[in-house]
Design a protein around this motif. Sequence first.
Motif, PDB file in Angstrom:
ATOM      1  N   LYS A   1       0.834  -1.214   0.000  1.00  0.00           N
ATOM      2  CA  LYS A   1       0.000   0.000   0.000  1.00  0.00           C
ATOM      3  C   LYS A   1       0.863   1.257   0.000  1.00  0.00           C
ATOM      4  N   SER A   2       1.979   1.223   0.673  1.00  0.00           N
ATOM      5  CA  SER A   2       2.855   2.399   0.678  1.00  0.00           C
ATOM      6  C   SER A   2       3.426   2.666  -0.712  1.00  0.00           C
ATOM      7  N   LEU A   3       3.726   1.605  -1.463  1.00  0.00           N
ATOM      8  CA  LEU A   3       4.200   1.769  -2.839  1.00  0.00           C
ATOM      9  C   LEU A   3       3.092   2.345  -3.727  1.00  0.00           C
ATOM     10  N   MET A   4       1.887   1.871  -3.507  1.00  0.00           N
ATOM     11  CA  MET A   4       0.758   2.394  -4.284  1.00  0.00           C
ATOM     12  C   MET A   4       0.491   3.849  -3.959  1.00  0.00           C
ATOM     13  N   ASP A   5       0.548   4.200  -2.695  1.00  0.00           N
ATOM     14  CA  ASP A   5       0.302   5.589  -2.289  1.00  0.00           C
ATOM     15  C   ASP A   5       1.290   6.547  -2.951  1.00  0.00           C
ATOM     16  N   ALA A   6       2.517   6.075  -3.151  1.00  0.00           N
ATOM     17  CA  ALA A   6       3.559   6.923  -3.735  1.00  0.00           C
ATOM     18  C   ALA A   6       3.531   6.934  -5.259  1.00  0.00           C
ATOM     19  N   GLU A   7       2.608   6.178  -5.867  1.00  0.00           N
ATOM     20  CA  GLU A   7       2.616   5.953  -7.322  1.00  0.00           C
ATOM     21  C   GLU A   7       4.034   5.616  -7.760  1.00  0.00           C
ATOM     22  N   THR A   8       4.429   4.396  -7.541  1.00  0.00           N
ATOM     23  CA  THR A   8       5.815   3.975  -7.698  1.00  0.00           C
ATOM     24  C   THR A   8       6.101   3.439  -9.095  1.00  0.00           C
ATOM     25  N   TRP A   9       7.151   3.992  -9.685  1.00  0.00           N
ATOM     26  CA  TRP A   9       7.635   3.522 -10.985  1.00  0.00           C
ATOM     27  C   TRP A   9       8.847   2.632 -10.748  1.00  0.00           C
ATOM     28  N   LEU A  10       8.886   1.511 -11.448  1.00  0.00           N
ATOM     29  CA  LEU A  10       9.893   0.503 -11.171  1.00  0.00           C
ATOM     30  C   LEU A  10      10.692   0.134 -12.411  1.00  0.00           C
ATOM     31  N   THR A  11      12.011   0.067 -12.245  1.00  0.00           N
ATOM     32  CA  THR A  11      12.868  -0.496 -13.283  1.00  0.00           C
ATOM     33  C   THR A  11      12.704  -2.020 -13.258  1.00  0.00           C
ATOM     34  N   PRO A  12      13.196  -2.711 -14.273  1.00  0.00           N
ATOM     35  CA  PRO A  12      13.124  -4.177 -14.232  1.00  0.00           C
ATOM     36  C   PRO A  12      13.816  -4.756 -12.987  1.00  0.00           C
ATOM     37  N   GLN A  13      14.974  -4.159 -12.606  1.00  0.00           N
ATOM     38  CA  GLN A  13      15.694  -4.646 -11.431  1.00  0.00           C
ATOM     39  C   GLN A  13      14.880  -4.461 -10.149  1.00  0.00           C
ATOM     40  N   GLN A  14      14.244  -3.296 -10.026  1.00  0.00           N
ATOM     41  CA  GLN A  14      13.447  -3.031  -8.824  1.00  0.00           C
ATOM     42  C   GLN A  14      12.229  -3.937  -8.758  1.00  0.00           C
ATOM     43  N   ALA A  15      11.577  -4.131  -9.903  1.00  0.00           N
ATOM     44  CA  ALA A  15      10.420  -5.028  -9.946  1.00  0.00           C
ATOM     45  C   ALA A  15      10.832  -6.442  -9.562  1.00  0.00           C
ATOM     46  N   LEU A  16      12.033  -6.845  -9.984  1.00  0.00           N
ATOM     47  CA  LEU A  16      12.536  -8.183  -9.641  1.00  0.00           C
ATOM     48  C   LEU A  16      12.842  -8.284  -8.144  1.00  0.00           C
ATOM     49  N   GLU A  17      13.446  -7.245  -7.588  1.00  0.00           N
ATOM     50  CA  GLU A  17      13.775  -7.247  -6.162  1.00  0.00           C
ATOM     51  C   GLU A  17      12.515  -7.307  -5.300  1.00  0.00           C
ATOM     52  N   LEU A  18      11.462  -6.653  -5.758  1.00  0.00           N
ATOM     53  CA  LEU A  18      10.200  -6.665  -5.009  1.00  0.00           C
ATOM     54  C   LEU A  18       9.375  -7.917  -5.297  1.00  0.00           C
ATOM     55  N   LYS A  19       9.894  -8.781  -6.196  1.00  0.00           N
ATOM     56  CA  LYS A  19       9.225 -10.024  -6.578  1.00  0.00           C
ATOM     57  C   LYS A  19       7.906  -9.799  -7.319  1.00  0.00           C
ATOM     58  N   LEU A  20       7.780  -8.612  -7.896  1.00  0.00           N
ATOM     59  CA  LEU A  20       6.629  -8.346  -8.750  1.00  0.00           C
ATOM     60  C   LEU A  20       6.786  -9.048 -10.103  1.00  0.00           C
ATOM     61  N   VAL A  21       8.021  -9.317 -10.485  1.00  0.00           N
ATOM     62  CA  VAL A  21       8.308 -10.146 -11.656  1.00  0.00           C
ATOM     63  C   VAL A  21       9.249 -11.262 -11.218  1.00  0.00           C
ATOM     64  N   ASP A  22       9.346 -12.294 -12.052  1.00  0.00           N
ATOM     65  CA  ASP A  22      10.137 -13.465 -11.704  1.00  0.00           C
ATOM     66  C   ASP A  22      11.503 -13.499 -12.388  1.00  0.00           C
ATOM     67  N   LYS A  23      11.626 -12.764 -13.480  1.00  0.00           N
ATOM     68  CA  LYS A  23      12.896 -12.794 -14.202  1.00  0.00           C
ATOM     69  C   LYS A  23      12.943 -11.634 -15.186  1.00  0.00           C
ATOM     70  N   ILE A  24      14.183 -11.167 -15.441  1.00  0.00           N
ATOM     71  CA  ILE A  24      14.397 -10.179 -16.493  1.00  0.00           C
ATOM     72  C   ILE A  24      14.809 -10.938 -17.750  1.00  0.00           C
ATOM     73  N   MET A  25      14.120 -10.707 -18.817  1.00  0.00           N
ATOM     74  CA  MET A  25      14.361 -11.429 -20.064  1.00  0.00           C
ATOM     75  C   MET A  25      15.772 -11.159 -20.592  1.00  0.00           C
ATOM     76  N   PHE A  26      16.396 -12.187 -21.157  1.00  0.00           N
ATOM     77  CA  PHE A  26      17.699 -12.096 -21.837  1.00  0.00           C
ATOM     78  C   PHE A  26      18.852 -11.745 -20.890  1.00  0.00           C
ATOM     79  N   VAL A  27      18.628 -11.804 -19.587  1.00  0.00           N
ATOM     80  CA  VAL A  27      19.645 -11.366 -18.628  1.00  0.00           C
ATOM     81  C   VAL A  27      19.993 -12.515 -17.687  1.00  0.00           C
TER      82      VAL A  27
END
Length: 368
Positions: free
Chosen positions: A148-174
């Motif tokens: 909820k704190s991320l949503m409140d801040a309207e958070t923009w995420l790089t692929p690395q940040q999304a991966l660290e937060l486990k919002l994605v499982d892998k960065i393609m080709f990396v």
Amino acid sequence: MPRIINVKGFIIPQEYEWAYAWMGYPYTTAAMVTKALQQANGEDVEVHINSYGGSTYVGSEIYTAIKDYKGKVLNKIVGLAASAASIVAMAAECLISPTGEMMIHCASTGNEGNYRSMDDTSQMLQVTDRTLVNAYVLKTGKSAEEIKSLMDAETWLTPQQALELKLVDKIMFVEDGQLDSTVQLQPVAALHEGFIVPNTDIVNELIKCGNVDAFKEKFMKGFNGQYVPVATLDIDENEKGVQKMTVNEFKEKHPELFNQITNEAKEQGANEERSRIQAIESIAASIPRNLIEDAKYNNPIDAKELAFVAAQDAAKKGQQFLDNLKSDSTSSNVEKVDAEAELSKEESEAEEANALAAAMNKDSRRVR
């Protein structure tokens, strides 16, 4: 080979599909995704996401359809997964392109009314946010408060940040360790000006009008000789007053719509001109050719106007004929010839007697 299902452009309710299609804006509806999943019929599926987001309810329906699919689903963020599109990304194993982005934020809407209406809207939005949190929590395993704190801040995420937060499982080709997360999470104030989406003012007005013809009648009444719209477009922009858009501004901001309207107007004009010529030809047999040619090209008029002009021309020629006849009569002095002189009384009586005698002589009933 997995089937590809695209979630691109705006995520919209199906009832708005006609407006986005006419505007040429990319869009995705829940019906489009569920139909594609039905056609896949258990086969492996890849969902390619590049979307600005849109309706949270439609995003929820797509999320549920993917979660409920019996086959294997792999989500791939190939561009942007923002707002409702990020909810779709949470529905399955998710990969993100090294150049991809994700944005999560609180739900928003428009409203007007008294404080009770505002309170009701606020409560509705808070409920919506709480349900959206569920999708992120189920994907990441993080607490509702952290999400909820991320949503409140309207958070923009790089692929690395999304991966660290486990919002994605892998960065393609990396491979692991190739990319480091060097960008700190920031509130929207630092990033949100770079969020560029197609202007939806026009499509919203189109939806309000209810259909294309009503939209054209309201905003596109005037056309000059080249069939370019000359009317201004009045749009209520966030209750800040009326924005008047000139033709050039409209063309610059919405070139695709401008060209579409212009082409449709040209086609309509060509059809009307064709019909005008055909109507003129249908009455041409009874009208002088010089009037036909003039009506077609020099002084364009329709068949009804031509018929009136032809009637006037015929009347004019008839009057000219009478005038010429009168002139000829005057020139021949026929009007000056005296009437035959009247017979004298004696001559008249003699004529009557002769006529009576002739009649008696011819009467077959008279005894000889």
